[in-house]
Design a protein around this motif. Structure first.
Motif, PDB file in Angstrom:
ATOM      1  N   ASN A 127       0.836  -1.195   0.000  1.00  0.00           N
ATOM      2  CA  ASN A 127       0.000   0.000   0.000  1.00  0.00           C
ATOM      3  C   ASN A 127       0.871   1.246   0.000  1.00  0.00           C
ATOM      4  OD1 ASN A 127      -2.961  -1.089   0.753  1.00  0.00           O
ATOM      5  ND2 ASN A 127      -1.447  -2.197   1.975  1.00  0.00           N
ATOM      6  N   THR A 128       0.414   2.264  -0.722  1.00  0.00           N
ATOM      7  CA  THR A 128       1.033   3.585  -0.707  1.00  0.00           C
ATOM      8  C   THR A 128      -0.037   4.603  -0.349  1.00  0.00           C
ATOM      9  OG1 THR A 128       2.693   3.006  -2.360  1.00  0.00           O
ATOM     10  CG2 THR A 128       2.217   5.341  -2.071  1.00  0.00           C
ATOM     11  N   TYR A 129       0.226   5.383   0.680  1.00  0.00           N
ATOM     12  CA  TYR A 129      -0.713   6.410   1.139  1.00  0.00           C
ATOM     13  C   TYR A 129      -0.073   7.773   0.920  1.00  0.00           C
ATOM     14  CZ  TYR A 129      -2.629   2.354   3.613  1.00  0.00           C
ATOM     15  OH  TYR A 129      -3.132   1.113   3.932  1.00  0.00           O
ATOM     16  N   VAL A 130      -0.753   8.645   0.151  1.00  0.00           N
ATOM     17  CA  VAL A 130      -0.237   9.967  -0.175  1.00  0.00           C
ATOM     18  C   VAL A 130      -1.199  11.007   0.394  1.00  0.00           C
ATOM     19  CG1 VAL A 130       0.548  11.503  -2.010  1.00  0.00           C
ATOM     20  CG2 VAL A 130       0.742   9.032  -2.300  1.00  0.00           C
ATOM     21  N   LEU A 131      -0.668  11.860   1.255  1.00  0.00           N
ATOM     22  CA  LEU A 131      -1.470  12.927   1.863  1.00  0.00           C
ATOM     23  C   LEU A 131      -1.431  14.152   0.967  1.00  0.00           C
ATOM     24  CD1 LEU A 131      -3.045  14.148   4.285  1.00  0.00           C
ATOM     25  CD2 LEU A 131      -0.812  14.794   5.233  1.00  0.00           C
ATOM     26  N   LYS A 132      -2.592  14.707   0.674  1.00  0.00           N
ATOM     27  CA  LYS A 132      -2.688  15.897  -0.177  1.00  0.00           C
ATOM     28  C   LYS A 132      -2.713  17.149   0.686  1.00  0.00           C
ATOM     29  CE  LYS A 132      -6.429  14.304  -2.234  1.00  0.00           C
ATOM     30  NZ  LYS A 132      -7.574  14.183  -3.168  1.00  0.00           N
ATOM     31  N   ASN A 133      -1.821  18.088   0.414  1.00  0.00           N
ATOM     32  CA  ASN A 133      -1.805  19.387   1.088  1.00  0.00           C
ATOM     33  C   ASN A 133      -2.422  20.421   0.153  1.00  0.00           C
ATOM     34  OD1 ASN A 133      -0.523  20.999   3.496  1.00  0.00           O
ATOM     35  ND2 ASN A 133      -0.070  22.171   1.654  1.00  0.00           N
ATOM     36  N   ARG A 134      -3.336  21.196   0.646  1.00  0.00           N
ATOM     37  CA  ARG A 134      -4.059  22.184  -0.165  1.00  0.00           C
ATOM     38  C   ARG A 134      -3.720  23.596   0.283  1.00  0.00           C
ATOM     39  NH1 ARG A 134      -8.343  19.471  -2.898  1.00  0.00           N
ATOM     40  NH2 ARG A 134      -8.778  17.393  -2.041  1.00  0.00           N
ATOM     41  N   ALA A 182     -11.348  10.010   2.830  1.00  0.00           N
ATOM     42  CA  ALA A 182     -10.632   9.472   1.660  1.00  0.00           C
ATOM     43  C   ALA A 182     -10.341  10.551   0.627  1.00  0.00           C
ATOM     44  CB  ALA A 182     -11.455   8.347   1.026  1.00  0.00           C
ATOM     45  N   SER A 183     -11.057  11.666   0.647  1.00  0.00           N
ATOM     46  CA  SER A 183     -10.815  12.740  -0.319  1.00  0.00           C
ATOM     47  C   SER A 183      -9.459  13.398  -0.119  1.00  0.00           C
ATOM     48  CB  SER A 183     -11.918  13.793  -0.217  1.00  0.00           C
ATOM     49  OG  SER A 183     -11.946  14.365   1.084  1.00  0.00           O
ATOM     50  N   GLU A 184      -8.837  13.207   1.041  1.00  0.00           N
ATOM     51  CA  GLU A 184      -7.551  13.837   1.325  1.00  0.00           C
ATOM     52  C   GLU A 184      -6.386  12.860   1.213  1.00  0.00           C
ATOM     53  OE1 GLU A 184      -7.691  17.110   1.613  1.00  0.00           O
ATOM     54  OE2 GLU A 184      -9.826  16.755   1.323  1.00  0.00           O
ATOM     55  N   ILE A 185      -6.652  11.640   0.797  1.00  0.00           N
ATOM     56  CA  ILE A 185      -5.622  10.613   0.717  1.00  0.00           C
ATOM     57  C   ILE A 185      -5.666   9.971  -0.671  1.00  0.00           C
ATOM     58  CG2 ILE A 185      -4.811   8.397   1.611  1.00  0.00           C
ATOM     59  CD1 ILE A 185      -4.294  10.613   3.536  1.00  0.00           C
ATOM     60  N   ILE A 186      -4.500   9.809  -1.278  1.00  0.00           N
ATOM     61  CA  ILE A 186      -4.365   8.997  -2.486  1.00  0.00           C
ATOM     62  C   ILE A 186      -3.875   7.627  -2.042  1.00  0.00           C
ATOM     63  CG2 ILE A 186      -3.159   8.709  -4.679  1.00  0.00           C
ATOM     64  CD1 ILE A 186      -2.913  11.710  -4.874  1.00  0.00           C
ATOM     65  N   HIS A 187      -4.651   6.602  -2.289  1.00  0.00           N
ATOM     66  CA  HIS A 187      -4.332   5.258  -1.810  1.00  0.00           C
ATOM     67  C   HIS A 187      -4.086   4.350  -3.014  1.00  0.00           C
ATOM     68  CE1 HIS A 187      -5.543   1.503   0.768  1.00  0.00           C
ATOM     69  NE2 HIS A 187      -4.285   1.490   0.361  1.00  0.00           N
ATOM     70  N   ASP A 188      -2.837   4.005  -3.226  1.00  0.00           N
ATOM     71  CA  ASP A 188      -2.464   3.053  -4.274  1.00  0.00           C
ATOM     72  C   ASP A 188      -2.176   1.717  -3.599  1.00  0.00           C
ATOM     73  OD1 ASP A 188      -1.754   1.807  -6.581  1.00  0.00           O
ATOM     74  OD2 ASP A 188       0.178   2.836  -6.820  1.00  0.00           O
ATOM     75  N   ARG A 189      -2.917   0.703  -3.953  1.00  0.00           N
ATOM     76  CA  ARG A 189      -2.752  -0.594  -3.305  1.00  0.00           C
ATOM     77  C   ARG A 189      -2.450  -1.663  -4.343  1.00  0.00           C
ATOM     78  NH1 ARG A 189      -7.621   1.789  -1.953  1.00  0.00           N
ATOM     79  NH2 ARG A 189      -9.439   1.196  -3.192  1.00  0.00           N
ATOM     80  N   GLY A 190      -1.737  -2.684  -3.880  1.00  0.00           N
ATOM     81  CA  GLY A 190      -1.418  -3.805  -4.732  1.00  0.00           C
ATOM     82  C   GLY A 190      -2.610  -4.727  -4.895  1.00  0.00           C
ATOM     83  N   ALA A 191      -2.345  -6.002  -5.110  1.00  0.00           N
ATOM     84  CA  ALA A 191      -3.436  -6.970  -5.237  1.00  0.00           C
ATOM     85  C   ALA A 191      -4.239  -6.997  -3.937  1.00  0.00           C
ATOM     86  CB  ALA A 191      -2.872  -8.352  -5.551  1.00  0.00           C
ATOM     87  N   THR A 192      -5.564  -7.106  -4.083  1.00  0.00           N
ATOM     88  CA  THR A 192      -6.444  -7.077  -2.906  1.00  0.00           C
ATOM     89  C   THR A 192      -7.265  -8.364  -2.838  1.00  0.00           C
ATOM     90  OG1 THR A 192      -8.108  -5.903  -4.213  1.00  0.00           O
ATOM     91  CG2 THR A 192      -6.588  -4.559  -2.907  1.00  0.00           C
TER      92      THR A 192
END
Length: 451
Positions: A127-134, A182-192
């Motif tokens: 999993n990759t979690y990316v926090l968005k700063n506005r 979830a609107s503030e996080i970009i979540h890239d995940r592998g196989a689920t």
């Protein structure tokens, strides 16, 4: 006012006191921490409470080579902002709202380091979690990749997704725990395969092979540390008391065991003899077993084995065929995931998109690049100046127009030519020419008299 203060006012996001009303999506995580572990490295391992940490498996060279290869290759692809015009052609553009964050995602990482860490997090932890700063305009002006071991997805009773995040100083999050929508996080995940919100690393599939390889290497290291000498058995004739046995054992360990004892001469009394243990043929095939363990790893990452030192390269004549196979198996899916997640995370319009320039994968393949440009210019697909730009050459006058050879005709004009109605007449037989040579003496005499 900080980013999180503005976020509180805009969204009113919850703190850790409201987590109890949500369901954690925590498959594959420890019950006492958020650090992922490999629970089922082999069938029955979970029942026997045998687990391997992800960090320990990373020390296996083949696992590290696959992860490092994919992460480094994707990190060197520039992130471009492109727009689709009326002809449905995508071209790179510059936009003051989105281009800066793609060139420099945050203040402590370049775009190369950003994508590299993105892939490290996904390949190692799943999993990759990316926090968005506005900023004040509510436009994303920074992206921060969070520590995946300190992020936990949560599901609200109404089905909304939230993320519980631990403190992260680099991203500006100083609180011990916050819950963001979830609107503030970009979540890239592998196989689920087990939960929609929890990705699984390829290490899950190759953990046992990697662990076996590490065990073989560790045993080999201990064997060679001991001078390639195996342990043995001391044989003493006749019965002996426990005190005597204990005495022999302690004396042997003190004198002939441990570092620095290799090469010493043992002196035994009372008819005692030392019988070394022999290595079986199966135990001696460590190299073959280690090779087998290493060969199981690359397919789990989609990496051709020869790219990480497992076997010879295929007999391809050009590097493009090699990279095409590698791209389709290992790179295409994560690259397209990054492109779509960035488009959605930045809130781009339908005619805008993020493109990772995959041409950089074969940047040094000059031969294939030259052949492609020559064929494109010859077919009128590229202009000469477009081909020159691919080799960093200045444009030339008249080079902005596609060219084709004059004898090439449109199919429509060829089809509109009149078709002959009557067949062509066959050529008539030509009359025989007179023989200029005289046939006999009389003919010669008559011609001379007439003259």
């Amino acid at each position: 006012m900080t980013f999180f203060d503005r976020l509180r006012r805009r969204l009113g996001f919850r703190t850790k006191t409201a987590v109890g009303a949500m369901t954690p999506a925590d498959w594959g995580m420890s019950s006492t921490s958020w650090r992922p572990i490999i629970r089922e490295a082999f069938t029955g391992a979970w029942q026997r409470n045998i687990t391997y940490s992800t960090e320990s498996v990373l020390s296996f060279s083949t696992v590290w080579s696959c992860i490092n290869l994919i992460a480094n290759d994707i990190s060197k692809l520039p992130m471009l902002l492109v727009r689709r015009d009326a002809n449905r052609i995508w071209s790179e553009i510059e936009n003051p709202a989105y281009s800066p964050v793609l060139r420099e995602p945050n203040h402590y990482q370049t775009s190369i380091q950003f994508l590299q860490y993105w892939m490290f997090s996904k390949l190692i932890h799943g999993n990759t979690y990316v926090l968005k700063n506005r900023d004040q305009r509510n436009v994303v002006d920074a992206l921060h990749i969070l520590d995946p071991t300190r992020v936990r997805p949560l599901v609200a009773p109404n089905g909304d997704v939230y993320y519980q995040i631990g403190s992260d100083v680099l991203s500006g999050l100083t609180e011990n725990s916050v819950v963001l929508p979830a609107s503030e996080i970009i979540h890239d995940r592998g196989a689920t395969p087990f939960h929609q919100l929890i990705g699984v690393s390829p290490i899950f599939a190759c953990g046992l092979a990697a662990r076996q390889g590490l065990t073989i290497q560790q045993n080999s290291s201990e064997l060679f540390t001991n001078g390639s000498q195996l342990s043995g058995v001391i044989l003493i004739p006749g019965p002996m008391s426990d005190e005597t046995l204990d005495k022999y054992g302690k004396q042997w360990e003190a004198k002939y065991s441990g570092p620095g004892s290799v090469g010493k001469t043992a002196i035994l009394d009372n008819g005692a003899t030392f019988q070394p243990m022999t290595m079986t043929a199966t135990d001696a095939q460590l190299i073959d077993q280690l090779k087998w363990a290493a060969e199981q790893v690359p397919p789990c990452f989609g990496v051709p084995g020869y790219m990480v030192g497992m076997g010879p390269a295929p007999p391809y004549t050009d590097i493009q065929s090699i990279y095409l196979q590698y791209y389709q198996q290992a790179l295409q899916n994560p690259i397209e995931c990054i492109e779509r997640l960035l488009k959605k995370g930045l809130g781009l319009a339908l005619d805008l998109d993020v493109y990772l320039e995959i041409e950089n994968l074969a940047r040094m393949d000059t031969k294939t690049k030259m052949e492609t440009q020559v064929a494109g210019v010859g077919a009128g697909i590229f202009t000469p100046n477009e081909a020159r730009a691919e080799f960093s050459k200045m444009p030339k006058p008249g080079g902005d127009t596609p060219y084709l050879q004059q004898q090439n005709w449109p199919l429509q004009q060829l089809a509109e030519r009149p078709t002959p109605t009557n067949p062509m007449p066959a050529p008539s037989a030509a009359a025989p020419e007179p023989d200029p040579q005289p046939k006999d003496f009389l003919d010669i005499f008559n011609k001379e008299m007439a003259a």
